[in-house]
Motif scaffolding. Structure first.
Motif, PDB file in Angstrom:
ATOM      1  N   ASP A 131     -36.079 -32.947  18.368  1.00  0.00           N
ATOM      2  CA  ASP A 131     -35.103 -32.866  19.260  1.00  0.00           C
ATOM      3  C   ASP A 131     -33.769 -33.071  18.605  1.00  0.00           C
ATOM      4  OD1 ASP A 131     -33.669 -32.631  21.493  1.00  0.00           O
ATOM      5  OD2 ASP A 131     -33.839 -34.709  22.261  1.00  0.00           O
ATOM      6  N   PHE A 132     -32.602 -32.457  18.767  1.00  0.00           N
ATOM      7  CA  PHE A 132     -31.154 -32.687  18.320  1.00  0.00           C
ATOM      8  C   PHE A 132     -30.056 -32.455  19.640  1.00  0.00           C
ATOM      9  CE2 PHE A 132     -32.273 -28.344  17.193  1.00  0.00           C
ATOM     10  CZ  PHE A 132     -31.586 -27.574  17.558  1.00  0.00           C
ATOM     11  N   PRO A 133     -29.242 -33.246  19.450  1.00  0.00           N
ATOM     12  CA  PRO A 133     -28.023 -32.771  20.472  1.00  0.00           C
ATOM     13  C   PRO A 133     -27.138 -31.782  20.096  1.00  0.00           C
ATOM     14  CG  PRO A 133     -27.684 -34.994  19.242  1.00  0.00           C
ATOM     15  CD  PRO A 133     -29.129 -34.342  18.831  1.00  0.00           C
ATOM     16  N   PHE A 134     -26.493 -31.267  20.542  1.00  0.00           N
ATOM     17  CA  PHE A 134     -25.295 -30.183  20.416  1.00  0.00           C
ATOM     18  C   PHE A 134     -24.460 -30.197  21.631  1.00  0.00           C
ATOM     19  CE2 PHE A 134     -28.769 -27.763  22.243  1.00  0.00           C
ATOM     20  CZ  PHE A 134     -28.286 -26.890  23.032  1.00  0.00           C
ATOM     21  N   GLU A 135     -23.116 -29.871  21.180  1.00  0.00           N
ATOM     22  CA  GLU A 135     -22.260 -29.587  22.136  1.00  0.00           C
ATOM     23  C   GLU A 135     -21.588 -27.915  22.011  1.00  0.00           C
ATOM     24  OE1 GLU A 135     -17.967 -30.985  23.519  1.00  0.00           O
ATOM     25  OE2 GLU A 135     -19.199 -32.220  22.401  1.00  0.00           O
ATOM     26  N   THR A 136     -21.765 -27.349  23.135  1.00  0.00           N
ATOM     27  CA  THR A 136     -21.331 -25.800  23.073  1.00  0.00           C
ATOM     28  C   THR A 136     -19.640 -25.759  23.262  1.00  0.00           C
ATOM     29  OG1 THR A 136     -21.054 -25.319  25.352  1.00  0.00           O
ATOM     30  CG2 THR A 136     -23.311 -25.062  24.515  1.00  0.00           C
ATOM     31  N   LEU A 137     -19.385 -24.596  22.623  1.00  0.00           N
ATOM     32  CA  LEU A 137     -17.847 -24.339  22.390  1.00  0.00           C
ATOM     33  C   LEU A 137     -17.055 -24.598  23.788  1.00  0.00           C
ATOM     34  CD1 LEU A 137     -17.753 -21.380  20.322  1.00  0.00           C
ATOM     35  CD2 LEU A 137     -17.717 -23.673  19.511  1.00  0.00           C
ATOM     36  N   GLU A 138     -17.876 -24.508  25.072  1.00  0.00           N
ATOM     37  CA  GLU A 138     -17.519 -24.641  26.207  1.00  0.00           C
ATOM     38  C   GLU A 138     -17.401 -26.157  26.670  1.00  0.00           C
ATOM     39  OE1 GLU A 138     -20.076 -22.263  25.772  1.00  0.00           O
ATOM     40  OE2 GLU A 138     -18.359 -20.598  25.703  1.00  0.00           O
ATOM     41  N   THR A 198     -20.231 -28.251  27.076  1.00  0.00           N
ATOM     42  CA  THR A 198     -21.563 -28.791  27.479  1.00  0.00           C
ATOM     43  C   THR A 198     -22.453 -29.277  26.601  1.00  0.00           C
ATOM     44  OG1 THR A 198     -21.384 -26.926  28.845  1.00  0.00           O
ATOM     45  CG2 THR A 198     -23.577 -28.045  28.746  1.00  0.00           C
ATOM     46  N   GLU A 199     -22.895 -30.707  26.898  1.00  0.00           N
ATOM     47  CA  GLU A 199     -23.589 -31.358  25.863  1.00  0.00           C
ATOM     48  C   GLU A 199     -25.035 -31.288  26.347  1.00  0.00           C
ATOM     49  OE1 GLU A 199     -22.463 -35.532  25.559  1.00  0.00           O
ATOM     50  OE2 GLU A 199     -20.514 -34.878  25.010  1.00  0.00           O
ATOM     51  N   ALA A 200     -25.899 -30.857  25.429  1.00  0.00           N
ATOM     52  CA  ALA A 200     -27.281 -30.780  25.672  1.00  0.00           C
ATOM     53  C   ALA A 200     -27.928 -30.929  24.311  1.00  0.00           C
ATOM     54  CB  ALA A 200     -27.369 -29.135  25.910  1.00  0.00           C
ATOM     55  N   SER A 201     -29.438 -30.647  24.455  1.00  0.00           N
ATOM     56  CA  SER A 201     -30.322 -30.889  23.279  1.00  0.00           C
ATOM     57  C   SER A 201     -31.374 -29.974  23.420  1.00  0.00           C
ATOM     58  CB  SER A 201     -30.854 -32.403  23.541  1.00  0.00           C
ATOM     59  OG  SER A 201     -31.969 -32.455  24.621  1.00  0.00           O
ATOM     60  N   ILE A 202     -31.913 -29.852  22.293  1.00  0.00           N
ATOM     61  CA  ILE A 202     -33.112 -28.632  22.144  1.00  0.00           C
ATOM     62  C   ILE A 202     -34.116 -28.887  23.171  1.00  0.00           C
ATOM     63  CG2 ILE A 202     -34.292 -29.766  20.297  1.00  0.00           C
ATOM     64  CD1 ILE A 202     -33.489 -25.976  20.482  1.00  0.00           C
ATOM     65  N   ASP A 203     -34.388 -30.128  23.395  1.00  0.00           N
ATOM     66  CA  ASP A 203     -35.535 -30.659  24.473  1.00  0.00           C
ATOM     67  C   ASP A 203     -35.003 -30.019  25.883  1.00  0.00           C
ATOM     68  OD1 ASP A 203     -37.165 -31.352  22.588  1.00  0.00           O
ATOM     69  OD2 ASP A 203     -36.998 -33.729  23.339  1.00  0.00           O
ATOM     70  N   ASP A 204     -33.840 -29.982  26.209  1.00  0.00           N
ATOM     71  CA  ASP A 204     -33.338 -29.364  27.460  1.00  0.00           C
ATOM     72  C   ASP A 204     -33.740 -27.806  27.734  1.00  0.00           C
ATOM     73  OD1 ASP A 204     -32.089 -31.890  27.871  1.00  0.00           O
ATOM     74  OD2 ASP A 204     -30.127 -31.132  27.489  1.00  0.00           O
ATOM     75  N   LEU A 205     -34.025 -27.246  26.760  1.00  0.00           N
ATOM     76  CA  LEU A 205     -34.098 -25.885  26.433  1.00  0.00           C
ATOM     77  C   LEU A 205     -35.970 -25.349  26.628  1.00  0.00           C
ATOM     78  CD1 LEU A 205     -31.856 -24.537  23.933  1.00  0.00           C
ATOM     79  CD2 LEU A 205     -31.425 -24.964  26.449  1.00  0.00           C
ATOM     80  N   ARG A 206     -36.768 -26.486  26.923  1.00  0.00           N
ATOM     81  CA  ARG A 206     -38.245 -26.559  27.113  1.00  0.00           C
ATOM     82  C   ARG A 206     -38.460 -25.494  28.070  1.00  0.00           C
ATOM     83  NH1 ARG A 206     -41.039 -30.702  24.466  1.00  0.00           N
ATOM     84  NH2 ARG A 206     -39.932 -30.639  22.272  1.00  0.00           N
TER      85      ARG A 206
END
Length: 190
Positions: free
Chosen positions: A48-55, A57-65
């Motif tokens: 899992d790793f966090p990232f912030e989109t250009l818009e 939005t803060e998310a992590s790879i686990d959010d995309l499960r």
């Protein structure tokens, strides 16, 4: 003098041809050989790793499960990355319900990245606005290099809905049919 120049030129051409033959012609995976073995991917969980989109939005790879994630490492200065970006957008647009494109830029020049993305927005407005297209900047290559040990761009990792790394496409030497087959295979095995 002219003879030496001709010999030198012929030697260089032969060397370039041999290099191409040995490095490219025999190592290029065919559509049929795109498999975990041919691209040396272990079926292991993606950390899992966090990232912030250009818009913003803060998310992590686990959010995309639950979705197939097409994780692409790219930069606007990378010619093969620029070449494959429209194919990635087509993949995301065509497979809206099952695929998320997470494009992580290694750009240090934010202006160059913005100009490139503006061109993509003009050429592919529907895909660039799609909810399943996420673009983020990988500050200091923390994800690209530290987590995935990716040092040559582009590289695309296909992650299944359970968060398992299933395929790795190194370089931009693939087409839409290649990635469509991979997505279908992963979807069938889920």
């Amino acid at each position: 003098m002219k003879r030496n120049l001709v010999i030198l030129l012929l030697t260089m051409l032969c060397g370039a041809g041999l290099t191409y033959f040995l490095d490219y012609a025999h190592n290029k995976p065919s559509v049929a050989s795109l498999s975990q073995e041919s691209v040396h991917v272990k079926s292991e969980p993606v950390p899992d790793f966090p990232f912030e989109t250009l818009e913003g939005t803060e998310a992590s790879i686990d959010d995309l499960r639950g979705k197939i994630v097409v994780l692409n490492f790219w930069a606007s200065w990378c010619a093969p990355c620029v070449k494959e970006f429209p194919l990635l957008l087509k993949t995301a647009l065509t497979h809206k319900d099952e695929v998320v494109l997470l494009a992580l830029s290694s750009d240090h020049d934010k202006g160059a990245m913005t100009r490139f993305l503006d061109k993509m927005r003009s050429a592919h407005p529907e895909a660039m606005k799609a909810q399943n297209v996420m673009i983020a900047v990988d500050e200091n290559s923390a994800i690209t290099q530290d987590i995935f040990q990716t040092f040559r761009l582009p590289e695309t990792i296909i992650i299944d809905g359970k968060g398992i790394m299933r395929e790795k496409l190194i370089g931009a030497d693939w087409n839409y049919e290649d990635i469509k087959k991979i997505i279908t295979m992963i979807g069938d095995n889920s």
